[in-house]
Scaffold this motif. Sequence first.
Motif, PDB file in Angstrom:
ATOM      1  N   LEU A   6       0.823  -1.215   0.000  1.00 18.73           N
ATOM      2  CA  LEU A   6       0.000   0.000   0.000  1.00 18.73           C
ATOM      3  C   LEU A   6       0.854   1.260   0.000  1.00 18.73           C
ATOM      4  O   LEU A   6       0.396   2.325  -0.406  1.00 18.73           O
ATOM      5  CB  LEU A   6      -0.943   0.001   1.206  1.00 18.73           C
ATOM      6  N   LYS A   7       2.081   1.179   0.463  1.00 20.64           N
ATOM      7  CA  LYS A   7       2.976   2.329   0.501  1.00 20.64           C
ATOM      8  C   LYS A   7       4.203   2.053  -0.340  1.00 20.64           C
ATOM      9  O   LYS A   7       5.312   2.109   0.138  1.00 20.64           O
ATOM     10  CB  LYS A   7       3.390   2.636   1.938  1.00 20.64           C
ATOM     11  N   SER A   8       3.996   1.798  -1.597  1.00 24.51           N
ATOM     12  CA  SER A   8       5.103   1.471  -2.476  1.00 24.51           C
ATOM     13  C   SER A   8       5.550   2.713  -3.225  1.00 24.51           C
ATOM     14  O   SER A   8       4.746   3.495  -3.710  1.00 24.51           O
ATOM     15  CB  SER A   8       4.657   0.400  -3.471  1.00 24.51           C
ATOM     16  N   ASP A   9       6.837   2.909  -3.330  1.00 19.11           N
ATOM     17  CA  ASP A   9       7.387   4.017  -4.109  1.00 19.11           C
ATOM     18  C   ASP A   9       7.658   3.594  -5.537  1.00 19.11           C
ATOM     19  O   ASP A   9       8.203   4.360  -6.318  1.00 19.11           O
ATOM     20  CB  ASP A   9       8.699   4.511  -3.470  1.00 19.11           C
ATOM     21  N   GLN A  10       7.305   2.388  -5.836  1.00 13.63           N
ATOM     22  CA  GLN A  10       7.550   1.890  -7.184  1.00 13.63           C
ATOM     23  C   GLN A  10       6.472   2.416  -8.121  1.00 13.63           C
ATOM     24  O   GLN A  10       5.325   2.604  -7.743  1.00 13.63           O
ATOM     25  CB  GLN A  10       7.549   0.370  -7.209  1.00 13.63           C
ATOM     26  N   GLY A  11       6.867   2.635  -9.375  1.00 12.72           N
ATOM     27  CA  GLY A  11       5.947   3.068 -10.416  1.00 12.72           C
ATOM     28  C   GLY A  11       6.434   2.518 -11.732  1.00 12.72           C
ATOM     29  O   GLY A  11       7.322   1.679 -11.785  1.00 12.72           O
ATOM     30  N   PHE A  12       5.859   2.999 -12.802  1.00 11.63           N
ATOM     31  CA  PHE A  12       6.299   2.568 -14.125  1.00 11.63           C
ATOM     32  C   PHE A  12       7.580   3.294 -14.494  1.00 11.63           C
ATOM     33  O   PHE A  12       7.727   4.487 -14.238  1.00 11.63           O
ATOM     34  CB  PHE A  12       5.221   2.864 -15.170  1.00 11.63           C
ATOM     35  N   THR A  13       8.459   2.569 -15.125  1.00 13.91           N
ATOM     36  CA  THR A  13       9.694   3.204 -15.571  1.00 13.91           C
ATOM     37  C   THR A  13       9.436   3.909 -16.904  1.00 13.91           C
ATOM     38  O   THR A  13       8.428   3.662 -17.584  1.00 13.91           O
ATOM     39  CB  THR A  13      10.818   2.172 -15.765  1.00 13.91           C
ATOM     40  N   LEU A  14      10.336   4.783 -17.263  1.00 14.59           N
ATOM     41  CA  LEU A  14      10.202   5.520 -18.513  1.00 14.59           C
ATOM     42  C   LEU A  14      10.203   4.566 -19.703  1.00 14.59           C
ATOM     43  O   LEU A  14       9.441   4.747 -20.657  1.00 14.59           O
ATOM     44  CB  LEU A  14      11.351   6.535 -18.647  1.00 14.59           C
ATOM     45  N   ILE A  15      10.997   3.530 -19.653  1.00 16.09           N
ATOM     46  CA  ILE A  15      11.061   2.532 -20.735  1.00 16.09           C
ATOM     47  C   ILE A  15       9.719   1.840 -20.897  1.00 16.09           C
ATOM     48  O   ILE A  15       9.239   1.630 -22.015  1.00 16.09           O
ATOM     49  CB  ILE A  15      12.179   1.496 -20.451  1.00 16.09           C
ATOM     50  N   GLU A  16       9.073   1.475 -19.803  1.00 17.87           N
ATOM     51  CA  GLU A  16       7.770   0.810 -19.876  1.00 17.87           C
ATOM     52  C   GLU A  16       6.715   1.727 -20.499  1.00 17.87           C
ATOM     53  O   GLU A  16       5.922   1.290 -21.339  1.00 17.87           O
ATOM     54  CB  GLU A  16       7.320   0.376 -18.476  1.00 17.87           C
ATOM     55  N   ILE A  17       6.711   2.972 -20.119  1.00 20.44           N
ATOM     56  CA  ILE A  17       5.747   3.933 -20.680  1.00 20.44           C
ATOM     57  C   ILE A  17       5.998   4.129 -22.172  1.00 20.44           C
ATOM     58  O   ILE A  17       5.059   4.139 -22.974  1.00 20.44           O
ATOM     59  CB  ILE A  17       5.811   5.269 -19.913  1.00 20.44           C
ATOM     60  N   ILE A  18       7.257   4.253 -22.575  1.00 16.43           N
ATOM     61  CA  ILE A  18       7.594   4.426 -23.999  1.00 16.43           C
ATOM     62  C   ILE A  18       7.169   3.194 -24.793  1.00 16.43           C
ATOM     63  O   ILE A  18       6.649   3.312 -25.906  1.00 16.43           O
ATOM     64  CB  ILE A  18       9.099   4.722 -24.163  1.00 16.43           C
ATOM     65  N   MET A  19       7.345   2.011 -24.242  1.00 18.85           N
ATOM     66  CA  MET A  19       6.957   0.782 -24.938  1.00 18.85           C
ATOM     67  C   MET A  19       5.439   0.716 -25.142  1.00 18.85           C
ATOM     68  O   MET A  19       4.955   0.333 -26.206  1.00 18.85           O
ATOM     69  CB  MET A  19       7.434  -0.451 -24.157  1.00 18.85           C
ATOM     70  N   VAL A  20       4.690   1.104 -24.125  1.00 16.68           N
ATOM     71  CA  VAL A  20       3.226   1.103 -24.242  1.00 16.68           C
ATOM     72  C   VAL A  20       2.782   2.091 -25.312  1.00 16.68           C
ATOM     73  O   VAL A  20       1.922   1.788 -26.152  1.00 16.68           O
ATOM     74  CB  VAL A  20       2.566   1.412 -22.878  1.00 16.68           C
ATOM     75  N   ILE A  21       3.364   3.270 -25.333  1.00 13.93           N
ATOM     76  CA  ILE A  21       3.024   4.277 -26.349  1.00 13.93           C
ATOM     77  C   ILE A  21       3.379   3.775 -27.741  1.00 13.93           C
ATOM     78  O   ILE A  21       2.623   3.955 -28.696  1.00 13.93           O
ATOM     79  CB  ILE A  21       3.724   5.619 -26.031  1.00 13.93           C
TER      80      ILE A  21
END
Length: 108
Positions: A6-21
């Motif tokens: 519930l208190k995670s500082d993890q998110g999507f990396t820039l590479i993951e976002i670029i791949m989805v786009i």
Amino acid sequence: MKFNPLKSDQGFTLIEIIMVIAIIGILALMVTPSISDVLQGSKQLESDSHVAVVNTASKQYEAEYGECAEDLSDLEDAQMLSLKRERYDYVYDKETGQTTTTLKTREQ
């Protein structure tokens, strides 16, 4: 240190976002030609329908008056035809009795 989901500082990396786009872009490029083909086909069907209507009206005119119409205005004057001239150009060939139609472009 315990991991708390519930208190995670993890998110999507820039590479993951670029791949989805990139994947979304590729899918959009695959769909675009299909849509333009469908639109072109529907315009062709509409044009063919108009040609059939004009040809039928010209045959009616010839049957009623015993001669071919000089041009499309004769068919309109005899109330055998009502054309949408704001979208199409119509050409009636008296010798062959054939009509051709073209869709006007936006520049005209």
